[in-house]
Write an enzyme that holds these catalytic residues in place. Structure first.
Site, PDB file in Angstrom:
ATOM      1  N   TYR A  79     -11.400  -1.256  -0.336  1.00  0.00           N
ATOM      2  CA  TYR A  79     -11.536  -0.931   1.095  1.00  0.00           C
ATOM      3  C   TYR A  79     -10.324  -0.147   1.595  1.00  0.00           C
ATOM      4  O   TYR A  79     -10.351   0.425   2.694  1.00  0.00           O
ATOM      5  CB  TYR A  79     -11.723  -2.211   1.917  1.00  0.00           C
ATOM      6  CG  TYR A  79     -10.469  -2.907   2.385  1.00  0.00           C
ATOM      7  CD1 TYR A  79      -9.681  -3.644   1.506  1.00  0.00           C
ATOM      8  CD2 TYR A  79     -10.067  -2.836   3.716  1.00  0.00           C
ATOM      9  CE1 TYR A  79      -8.537  -4.282   1.933  1.00  0.00           C
ATOM     10  CE2 TYR A  79      -8.913  -3.468   4.157  1.00  0.00           C
ATOM     11  CZ  TYR A  79      -8.150  -4.193   3.259  1.00  0.00           C
ATOM     12  OH  TYR A  79      -7.008  -4.825   3.688  1.00  0.00           O
ATOM     13  N   ARG A  80      -9.272  -0.084   0.764  1.00  0.00           N
ATOM     14  CA  ARG A  80      -7.973   0.452   1.176  1.00  0.00           C
ATOM     15  C   ARG A  80      -7.132   0.436  -0.086  1.00  0.00           C
ATOM     16  O   ARG A  80      -7.346  -0.421  -0.948  1.00  0.00           O
ATOM     17  CB  ARG A  80      -7.414  -0.495   2.234  1.00  0.00           C
ATOM     18  CG  ARG A  80      -6.032  -0.281   2.736  1.00  0.00           C
ATOM     19  CD  ARG A  80      -5.740  -1.435   3.683  1.00  0.00           C
ATOM     20  NE  ARG A  80      -4.456  -1.350   4.316  1.00  0.00           N
ATOM     21  CZ  ARG A  80      -3.950  -2.308   5.089  1.00  0.00           C
ATOM     22  NH1 ARG A  80      -4.643  -3.409   5.309  1.00  0.00           N
ATOM     23  NH2 ARG A  80      -2.777  -2.170   5.649  1.00  0.00           N
ATOM     24  N   TYR A 136       0.834  -1.209   0.000  1.00  0.00           N
ATOM     25  CA  TYR A 136       0.000   0.000   0.000  1.00  0.00           C
ATOM     26  C   TYR A 136       0.870   1.262   0.000  1.00  0.00           C
ATOM     27  O   TYR A 136       0.352   2.350   0.196  1.00  0.00           O
ATOM     28  CB  TYR A 136      -0.942   0.004   1.200  1.00  0.00           C
ATOM     29  CG  TYR A 136      -1.941  -1.119   1.179  1.00  0.00           C
ATOM     30  CD1 TYR A 136      -3.092  -1.035   0.402  1.00  0.00           C
ATOM     31  CD2 TYR A 136      -1.728  -2.283   1.912  1.00  0.00           C
ATOM     32  CE1 TYR A 136      -4.005  -2.071   0.363  1.00  0.00           C
ATOM     33  CE2 TYR A 136      -2.638  -3.324   1.879  1.00  0.00           C
ATOM     34  CZ  TYR A 136      -3.774  -3.211   1.107  1.00  0.00           C
ATOM     35  OH  TYR A 136      -4.679  -4.248   1.063  1.00  0.00           O
TER      36      TYR A 136
END
Lengths: 116, 506
Positions: free
Chosen positions: B447-448, B91
């Site tokens: 979601y992310r 991420y």
């Protein structure tokens, strides 16, 4: 706490594989052992993900479990711990101080004398 | 070396000197050697001109230091990118969205402030990793279990704030967070919930306090720096039963998921039911044998667990087996652990559901959509994502799918990266963007998201001409008028950068 640049008391000084000199004390090695258990062993234990990669790389020429090595250079360990590679991410000074890194190097080179 | 936009080298140097006056000269970093450790080794832009690298890093050790750092940032308009332990790989890792930010590294704030066995909670600072809290609990014989994600060296605070999930009944970890302390972008200090009451005896026992609950403002957020967090922990059960249900056909994913849904709704399965393709399928090369429909033939399994008195967990498992017994070729496995438990000696496959942290490998560019809790949606997502991947010369056969919520499925999809292969990695980003766009057309949103994809993902959350983003920007302008905190985080930009939102389109 400031990362220490050197180790204050040297009970013995070992010549390490890469020619670097590092002070080793039982206390430093023990500190390194503890840090290694906290940070490194998850991947470098027997059967760990890093160990499996190293098994492929070394093909039995040297132990894939890093703790069993007797030929590692302290300076190389110090450099590796501060270097980003896709296989092993670097440790920042907020993860491991300079003295922590040196202690890990002392732990991983503790048995180098056995080889000689 | 990059410096923040709008500052001269001299001004930047002066600002760093002021920061050093707060945290100590040894904890402000600007050397190339140390800043190297603040790069994301898994960045798709690694070693390229647009790789987001920090201009400096600063590592406070106390809340008061964080407040002072933020005030200095306001004086000089220093952009701050904040991380807790910097292990959010897949991420963006430790790196931010922009190229010039000063990294605010909270790893030194690593105190475990309280673990209360009687009331089953912990209070920690952001630098505390799952490994560290687990070790703390184990060494003291405290009979509480954590909920842990894949990367155990991640931060309990940071991972929870990013909507990270684990595998125990506390897997929807945001639901088990209770009370925060937050440094606001102006340096003010807030405690949420009952923490607003000085001397409160229930800060970690009652979530809501008085008035609007603001904890959600600080999730995936550029609105504040969380410096303490309360987390409910799970009492060690009398018995732990780790179970797996396996089916052999590719299409059997549909009944495997659909029969789980009512079990999760009724809390008869209380933990994160995790659906996994069997065999080495994933997004990379070397998948298993393909069936006539082009998909692997290895089938699927789902892992669940039961916790409590032995006679109860036995009956729960018996009921679940009854639910699945009519599926052709279904297989069941289980392993039972009773008191006294040595979790470190558990079978490796059973550790995550028992809250034992480990380390997962593999850090693609994650783009993980939320789906309705149906097997049909799961299969459709795999088929759609695979068709898109094929346009880029790749295949996608699905990855782990999590029912951390009883009402939805999160698929942890990712576009693979190759070290040193710039063209391939840029294509990976384009693939993930296509998944974002074409997934959104079917009603799926992530979601992310990876920092490289934050603007693209923000763009699909567009109801009523992006009303939610307008609200977020209204909050941003009110709380952070100088725009110092986490510019670009999840597509939320300071006012002066908003017109050229997104570094890649700037």
């Amino acid at each position: 706490m400031r990362p220490r640049k050197g180790l204050a008391v040297a009970v013995c000084v070992a010549t390490l594989g890469g020619g670097a000199l590092a002070a080793q004390t039982a206390e430093t090695v023990d500190t390194g052992r503890r840090i290694y258990a906290n940070w490194c062993v998850h991947c470098h234990r027997e059967g760990g993900s890093a160990t499996r990669v190293l098994e492929q790389r070394y093909q039995g020429k040297v132990p894939a479990v890093v703790e069993e090595r007797t030929d590692l250079a302290a300076a190389r360990i110090v450099r590796l711990l501060r270097t980003q590679t896709p296989g092993m991410t670097a440790f920042r000074p907020t993860d491991l101080t300079d003295s922590d890194v040196e202690a890990v190097a002392a732990y991983l080179t503790r048995n180098n004398a056995l080889k000689r | 070396m990059a410096i923040p936009q709008g500052l001269t080298e001299q001004q930047f140097s002066t600002a760093l000197n002021e920061l050093a006056g707060v945290v100590g000269r040894d904890w402000v970093f600007r050397s190339r050697e140390i800043l190297e450790t603040y790069r994301d080794v898994y960045s798709p832009y690694r070693n390229q001109a647009d790789e987001p690298v920090a201009s400096a890093a600063v590592a406070p050790a106390t809340v008061e230091q964080v407040q002072q750092v933020v005030r200095i940032a306001n004086t000089y308009r220093l952009p701050l990118w904040v991380f807790s332990t910097g292990r959010n790989y897949g991420y963006g890792g430790p790196a931010g969205v922009t190229r010039d930010a000063v990294t605010l590294d909270l790893k030194r704030m690593n105190r475990i402030l309280d673990v209360n066995e009687e009331h089953a909670y912990a209070v920690v600072e952001p630098g505390v990793s799952f490994f560290e809290l687990y070790r703390y609990v184990q060494e003291r014989g405290i009979k509480l279990w954590l909920d842990v994600p894949g990367p155990g060296w991640g931060s309990l605070v940071g991972n929870t704030l990013e909507h990270g999930m684990g595998y125990t009944p506390y897997c929807d970890r945001m639901a088990f967070q209770c009370g925060m302390e937050v440094v606001l972008p102006n340096g003010d200090l807030v405690r949420t919930g009952m923490g607003a009451l000085p001397g409160a005896s229930t800060w970690q026992m009652y979530k809501h306090g008085l008035g609007p609950n603001v904890d959600g403002l600080f999730y995936q957020s550029p609105f504040g720096i969380v410096t303490k967090m309360g987390m409910w922990l799970m009492p060690e059960p009398e018995t732990y039963l780790s179970c797996a249900i396996a089916v052999s056909g590719w299409d059997d994913l549909v009944p495997l998921v659909n029969r789980m849904r009512p079990l999760r709704h009724a809390n008869l399965v209380s933990n994160n039911a995790t659906f996994r393709p069997r065999g080495p399928v994933g997004g990379g090369p070397g998948g298993s044998a393909l069936g006539p429909n082009g998909f692997p033939t290895g089938g699927w399994d789902v892992t669940v667990a039961f916790y409590g008195p032995e006679k109860i967990v036995d009956q729960q498992w018996e009921h679940v087996r009854d639910v699945y017994a009519t599926l052709p070729g279904v297989e069941f496995q289980s392993r039972k652990y009773k008191q006294p438990m040595n979790r470190d000696a558990f079978d490796p496959a059973d550790r995550s559901q028992a809250g034992v942290p480990g380390l997962v490998q593999g850090h693609p560019v994650f783009m993980s959509p939320v789906l309705p809790f149906t097997g049909e949606a799961c299969l459709e997502c795999i088929q759609v994502f695979d068709r898109i991947a094929q346009r880029y010369g790749r295949r996608y056969f699905g990855s782990w799918m999590h029912a951390d919520s009883p009402h939805s499925i999160i698929t942890t999809s990712g576009a693979e990266l190759r070290a040193g292969d710039e063209a391939y990695n840029r294509q990976s980003v384009e693939l993930a963007k296509a998944w974002i766009r074409e997934g959104a057309a079917r009603g799926w949103g992530a979601y992310r998201i990876h920092t490289a994809l934050m603007d693209d993902t923000r763009a699909i959350y567009s109801f009523n001409d992006h009303a939610l983003l307008r609200l977020h920007h209204t909050l941003k302008d009110a709380l952070d008028p100088n725009g110092v905190l986490a510019p670009g985080k999840n597509g939320i930009w300071p006012r002066e950068l908003r017109d050229r939102r997104g570094r890649r389109s700037a």
